[in-house]
Design a protein around this motif. Structure first.
Motif, PDB file in Angstrom:
ATOM      1  N   GLY A   1       8.859  -2.333  12.015  1.00  0.00           N
ATOM      2  CA  GLY A   1       9.837  -3.357  11.491  1.00  0.00           C
ATOM      3  C   GLY A   1       9.846  -3.480   9.926  1.00  0.00           C
ATOM      4  N   GLN A   2       9.172  -2.591   9.394  1.00  0.00           N
ATOM      5  CA  GLN A   2       9.216  -2.575   7.856  1.00  0.00           C
ATOM      6  C   GLN A   2      10.488  -1.677   7.399  1.00  0.00           C
ATOM      7  N   PRO A   3      10.951  -1.996   6.187  1.00  0.00           N
ATOM      8  CA  PRO A   3      11.867  -1.157   5.609  1.00  0.00           C
ATOM      9  C   PRO A   3      11.497   0.250   5.314  1.00  0.00           C
ATOM     10  N   THR A   4      12.358   1.205   5.289  1.00  0.00           N
ATOM     11  CA  THR A   4      12.058   2.629   5.105  1.00  0.00           C
ATOM     12  C   THR A   4      11.343   2.765   4.003  1.00  0.00           C
ATOM     13  N   PRO A   5      10.275   3.395   3.861  1.00  0.00           N
ATOM     14  CA  PRO A   5       9.551   3.731   2.625  1.00  0.00           C
ATOM     15  C   PRO A   5      10.304   4.829   1.978  1.00  0.00           C
ATOM     16  N   THR A   6       9.803   4.701   0.629  1.00  0.00           N
ATOM     17  CA  THR A   6      10.076   6.001  -0.137  1.00  0.00           C
ATOM     18  C   THR A   6       9.286   7.029  -0.002  1.00  0.00           C
ATOM     19  N   LEU A   7       9.999   8.184   0.005  1.00  0.00           N
ATOM     20  CA  LEU A   7       8.966   9.283   0.561  1.00  0.00           C
ATOM     21  C   LEU A   7       8.720  10.174  -0.657  1.00  0.00           C
ATOM     22  N   TYR A   8       7.615  11.018  -0.937  1.00  0.00           N
ATOM     23  CA  TYR A   8       7.344  11.657  -1.964  1.00  0.00           C
ATOM     24  C   TYR A   8       6.657  12.815  -1.182  1.00  0.00           C
ATOM     25  N   GLY A   9       6.738  13.901  -1.781  1.00  0.00           N
ATOM     26  CA  GLY A   9       6.039  15.441  -1.435  1.00  0.00           C
ATOM     27  C   GLY A   9       6.899  16.191  -0.682  1.00  0.00           C
ATOM     28  N   ALA A  10       7.849  15.886  -0.133  1.00  0.00           N
ATOM     29  CA  ALA A  10       8.509  17.061   0.684  1.00  0.00           C
ATOM     30  C   ALA A  10       9.546  17.847  -0.414  1.00  0.00           C
ATOM     31  N   ASP A  11       9.375  19.123  -0.426  1.00  0.00           N
ATOM     32  CA  ASP A  11      10.109  20.034  -1.645  1.00  0.00           C
ATOM     33  C   ASP A  11       9.716  19.545  -2.737  1.00  0.00           C
TER      34      ASP A  11
ATOM     35  N   LEU B   1       0.900  -1.188  -0.081  1.00  0.00           N
ATOM     36  CA  LEU B   1       0.109   0.030   0.031  1.00  0.00           C
ATOM     37  C   LEU B   1       1.023   1.188   0.013  1.00  0.00           C
ATOM     38  N   GLY B   2       0.250   2.285  -0.878  1.00  0.00           N
ATOM     39  CA  GLY B   2       1.060   3.759  -0.824  1.00  0.00           C
ATOM     40  C   GLY B   2       0.126   4.394  -0.295  1.00  0.00           C
ATOM     41  N   PHE B   3       0.498   5.360   0.561  1.00  0.00           N
ATOM     42  CA  PHE B   3      -0.449   6.373   1.345  1.00  0.00           C
ATOM     43  C   PHE B   3      -0.059   7.649   0.885  1.00  0.00           C
ATOM     44  N   VAL B   4      -1.372   8.472   0.518  1.00  0.00           N
ATOM     45  CA  VAL B   4      -1.291  10.058   0.258  1.00  0.00           C
ATOM     46  C   VAL B   4      -2.119  10.762   1.036  1.00  0.00           C
ATOM     47  N   GLY B   5      -1.424  11.495   1.940  1.00  0.00           N
ATOM     48  CA  GLY B   5      -1.889  12.519   2.913  1.00  0.00           C
ATOM     49  C   GLY B   5      -1.882  11.646   4.306  1.00  0.00           C
ATOM     50  N   ILE B   6      -1.212  12.346   5.120  1.00  0.00           N
ATOM     51  CA  ILE B   6      -0.868  11.841   6.512  1.00  0.00           C
ATOM     52  C   ILE B   6      -1.258  12.599   7.481  1.00  0.00           C
ATOM     53  N   GLY B   7      -2.684  13.356   7.455  1.00  0.00           N
ATOM     54  CA  GLY B   7      -3.048  14.216   8.438  1.00  0.00           C
ATOM     55  C   GLY B   7      -3.833  13.234   9.658  1.00  0.00           C
TER      56      GLY B   7
ATOM     57  N   VAL C   1       4.020  -1.277   3.522  1.00  0.00           N
ATOM     58  CA  VAL C   1       3.729   0.153   3.237  1.00  0.00           C
ATOM     59  C   VAL C   1       5.109   0.731   2.705  1.00  0.00           C
ATOM     60  N   PRO C   2       5.570   0.406   1.302  1.00  0.00           N
ATOM     61  CA  PRO C   2       6.638   0.973   0.546  1.00  0.00           C
ATOM     62  C   PRO C   2       6.705   2.415   0.396  1.00  0.00           C
ATOM     63  N   ALA C   3       5.845   3.214   0.472  1.00  0.00           N
ATOM     64  CA  ALA C   3       5.691   4.514  -0.038  1.00  0.00           C
ATOM     65  C   ALA C   3       4.755   5.425   0.547  1.00  0.00           C
ATOM     66  N   ILE C   4       5.228   6.411   1.029  1.00  0.00           N
ATOM     67  CA  ILE C   4       4.256   7.654   1.524  1.00  0.00           C
ATOM     68  C   ILE C   4       4.523   8.822   0.633  1.00  0.00           C
ATOM     69  N   CYS C   5       3.364   9.554   0.464  1.00  0.00           N
ATOM     70  CA  CYS C   5       3.176  10.775  -0.016  1.00  0.00           C
ATOM     71  C   CYS C   5       2.301  11.855   0.659  1.00  0.00           C
ATOM     72  N   GLU C   6       3.411  12.956   1.105  1.00  0.00           N
ATOM     73  CA  GLU C   6       2.651  14.232   2.191  1.00  0.00           C
ATOM     74  C   GLU C   6       3.547  15.324   2.032  1.00  0.00           C
ATOM     75  N   ILE C   7       2.773  16.524   1.568  1.00  0.00           N
ATOM     76  CA  ILE C   7       3.582  17.593   1.318  1.00  0.00           C
ATOM     77  C   ILE C   7       3.958  18.388   2.781  1.00  0.00           C
ATOM     78  N   LYS C   8       3.298  17.844   3.788  1.00  0.00           N
ATOM     79  CA  LYS C   8       4.140  18.533   5.107  1.00  0.00           C
ATOM     80  C   LYS C   8       5.066  17.539   5.563  1.00  0.00           C
TER      81      LYS C   8
ATOM     82  N   ASP D   1       6.109  19.611  -5.574  1.00  0.00           N
ATOM     83  CA  ASP D   1       4.591  20.205  -5.729  1.00  0.00           C
ATOM     84  C   ASP D   1       3.280  19.343  -5.218  1.00  0.00           C
ATOM     85  N   GLU D   2       2.144  19.649  -5.146  1.00  0.00           N
ATOM     86  CA  GLU D   2       0.886  18.954  -4.679  1.00  0.00           C
ATOM     87  C   GLU D   2       0.871  17.806  -5.554  1.00  0.00           C
ATOM     88  N   THR D   3       1.524  17.665  -6.506  1.00  0.00           N
ATOM     89  CA  THR D   3       1.126  16.430  -7.491  1.00  0.00           C
ATOM     90  C   THR D   3       2.149  15.478  -7.577  1.00  0.00           C
ATOM     91  N   ALA D   4       3.002  15.200  -6.179  1.00  0.00           N
ATOM     92  CA  ALA D   4       3.952  14.388  -6.155  1.00  0.00           C
ATOM     93  C   ALA D   4       3.397  12.950  -6.114  1.00  0.00           C
TER      94      ALA D   4
END
Length: 449
Positions: free
Chosen positions: A94-104, A48-54, A72-79, A106-109
Motif C-alpha cells: 500500500g506504499q507509493p512506488t519506491p525510487t529504484l537504484y542499481g538497474a543498469d 528506510l532505504g534498502f541496499v541488497g535484496i537477496g 520504504v521510499p528507495a531500493i538499491c539492487e544490481i539484479k 554500477d555496483e556503487t549506485a
C-alpha cells in the motif's frame, strides 16, 4: 497465500505496540550518542532505504513492510529481477512506488541513493565487501545504517566507521544479525553461574554447497580462497559479548588464532563436479577449522571456533562461571549449578532454570500478529522480530540499537585480528580498544531495570 497486504487491516495494528513504552517494559536500554539528530514524532514515518535484496534482504524488507509507521521510499539492487520483486512488495503493502537504484548502473549506485534520498536509515544486506562502503556512505549523508554481519572486513574500515560515527553522530549497527540469548544473560547477571570465567561458541555451519552454488552465495568462496582466520565471529559474539561485559566494564586485550589445513572445499568440488573442475585443485587459503583464544583485560577467556567447510551439525556454545556451567548442544540446553543440581558433576536439563530466569525483555515482548507472513531467508513468522522492533524504535527515539557502533565494530573486527595472528605465525596480537577507554564506564548491553 496472497501476497497482497490489506492496507486497512495493516493500519489498524496499533503503532503504540511497537513504541518506546514497549521497549521500556522490555528492559531495553535506550543509549543516546553524542551528536543528536531530531527525535521523530511518534506519528512521523520511519523512512528506510534498502541496499541488497537477496534472501536476507528480502526477509528484512518483508519485516519492515509489516511494521506500522515504516516507509520504504528507495531500493538499491544490481539484479533487476530482485529489484522489481522488491518494488512489487512495496506497492503491495500500500506504499507509493519506491525510487529504484542499481538497474543498469554500477555496483556503487548506493552512493547516489544515500546522497539523493531523504531517509532515516539504510538497511544493508549485500555481500560482505560492500558492507563498510555502504554504511559509511549512509553515515556521511546524515543517515544511520543497520547492516548484516560482518560490519566491515579490515581494521582500517573499522576505525573509519568509529571516527565517522563520532564526527557525525550517525550510527552503524549489526542489529540485523540477530538477538542474544537474553534468558541466559539474565541467569548470568543474577549470579546463577557465579563470576564468568570462560565462554565458548562459534559459527559451525556446513556451507560447502552454498560456496559452490552459483544461485546461492558464491562470493563466500572468494573469502575462502584469499583469507584465513575466523571470518564470521558476529553470531556467537552477540551473546558472548554482553555475557562477559565486553566494552562495558571489560574489553578484549589480545587474541591468538590458528587454522587447520584446507582440503574440504577441494574434495567437495571434486566429488560434486569432477576432479577436472577448477575448484577441485584451486588453492584455498582458509583452513577448514579455525580456533581462536581471546583474553580480556579482566582475565576472562573466549574460545571462538569457525568451521563452514566440514560435514557437521550446527554449532553450540558453553558458558563457565565460578558456580556452574551452561551448555547448548545441538538445540538441547543443559546446566550444572554447584550445590543446586540434583547429581554431583552431572548435567541436568536447563528448562526449569530458563523458566525461572526468563528475561523480562522476552516476557514483555508480544507484538501484534501481522497481516502477511515475513518472507525471505530468515524463516516465516507472523510476529516482528525483537531486533527489528529495537531497530525501528532506536531510529524513532534517536538512540542506538542494543548493539551500538562500538560493539558492532568490535565484534566484526575479530576477523581482521585473527587473520593478522595467523599471518604472523599464530602469535598473540593486541586487540584495538575502539571505545578509546570508554569501556570502563559504559552501561551493560541490554541492561534491565
Amino acid at each position: 497465500m496472497s501476497n497482497q497486504f490489506d492496507r486497512k487491516d495493516f493500519l489498524k495494528i496499533s503503532s503504540a505496540a511497537m513504541g518506546g513504552a514497549m521497549l521500556t517494559s522490555m528492559g531495553l536500554s535506550q543509549i543516546s550518542f553524542a551528536k543528536k539528530k531530531n527525535v521523530l514524532n511518534q506519528d512521523s514515518p520511519v523512512r528506510l532505504g534498502f541496499v541488497g535484496i537477496g534472501g536476507r534482504g528480502q526477509w528484512h524488507l518483508s519485516s519492515a513492510l509489516g511494521i506500522p509507521g515504516v516507509q520504504v521510499p528507495a531500493i538499491c539492487e544490481i539484479k533487476p529481477e530482485r529489484l522489481y520483486t522488491a518494488k512489487r512488495w512495496v506497492e503491495e503493502s500500500g506504499q507509493p512506488t519506491p525510487t529504484l537504484y542499481g538497474a543498469d548502473e554500477d555496483e556503487t549506485a548506493f552512493k547516489k541513493m544515500c546522497e539523493e534520498e531523504d531517509l532515516d536509515a539504510i538497511i544493508c544486506s549485500t555481500s560482505w565487501k560492500w558492507h563498510a562502503p555502504i554504511v559509511l556512505a549512509a553515515m556521511n549523508n546524515d543517515k544511520h545504517a543497520a547492516c548484516e554481519v560482518p560490519l566491515m572486513l579490515t581494521l582500517d574500515e573499522a576505525w573509519e566507521i568509529i571516527e565517522t560515527h563520532e564526527s557525525t553522530g550517525n550510527w552503524a549497527s549489526t542489529v540485523l544479525g540477530g538477538f542474544p540469548d537474553v534468558t541466559l544473560l539474565n541467569m548470568i547477571r543474577r549470579g546463577l553461574l557465579g563470576d564468568m570465567i570462560h565462554a565458548e561458541g562459534g559459527y559451525i555451519h556446513d556451507l560447502r554447497f552454498v560456496k559452490h552454488a552459483p544461485d546461492e552465495e558464491p562470493w563466500r568462496l572468494w573469502h575462502s580462497i584469499y583469507r584465513n582466520g575466523n571470518l564470521y565471529p558476529d553470531h556467537p559474539m552477540r551473546t558472548i559479548m554482553p555475557a562477559l561485559d565486553i566494552n562495558h566494564g571489560d574489553r578484549i586485550d589480545y587474541l591468538i588464532s590458528m587454522s587447520s589445513k584446507a582440503v574440504m572445499l577441494n574434495d567437495y568440488a571434486a566429488d560434486q563436479y569432477g576432479k577436472e573442475h577448477p575448484y577441485a585443485t584451486k588453492e584455498m587459503k582458509q583452513g577448514d577449522y579455525n580456533a581462536s583464544l581471546i583474553r580480556t583485560v579482566d582475565g576472562k577467556m573466549i574460545t571462538l571456533n569457525f568451521d563452514t567447510n566440514t560435514p557437521h551439525p550446527r554449532g553450540n556454545y558453553r558458558f563457565q562461571g565460578t558456580k556452574g556451567v551452561y551448555l547448548r548442544d545441538r538445540g538441547t540446553n543443559r546446566i550444572y549449578v554447584e550445590g543446586q543440581s540434583p547429581e554431583s558433576h552431572e548435567w541436568e536439563p536447563a528448562e526449569k532454570y530458563r523458566d525461572e530466569y526468563e528475561s523480562p525483555i522476552l516476557k514483555n515482548y508480544d507484538p501484534p500478529e501481522r497481516v502477511v507472513e515475513i518472507r525471505g531467508h530468515g524463516g516465516s513468522n507472523r510476529q516482528t522480530s525483537i531486533n527489528w522492533t529495537n531497530l525501528v524504535e532506536a531510529i524513532r527515539n534517536d538512540t542506538s540499537p542494543y548493539i551500538d557502533t562500538y560493539d558492532s565494530v568490535t565484534s566484526s573486527a575479530v576477523s581482521a585480528v585473527t587473520e593478522q595472528s595467523i599471518a604472523e605465525g599464530c602469535r598473540p596480537v593486541d586487540f584495538p580498544d575502539f571505545t578509546r577507554g570508554k569501556w570502563q564506564n559504559r552501561t551493560p548491553i541490554l541492561a534491565t531495570a
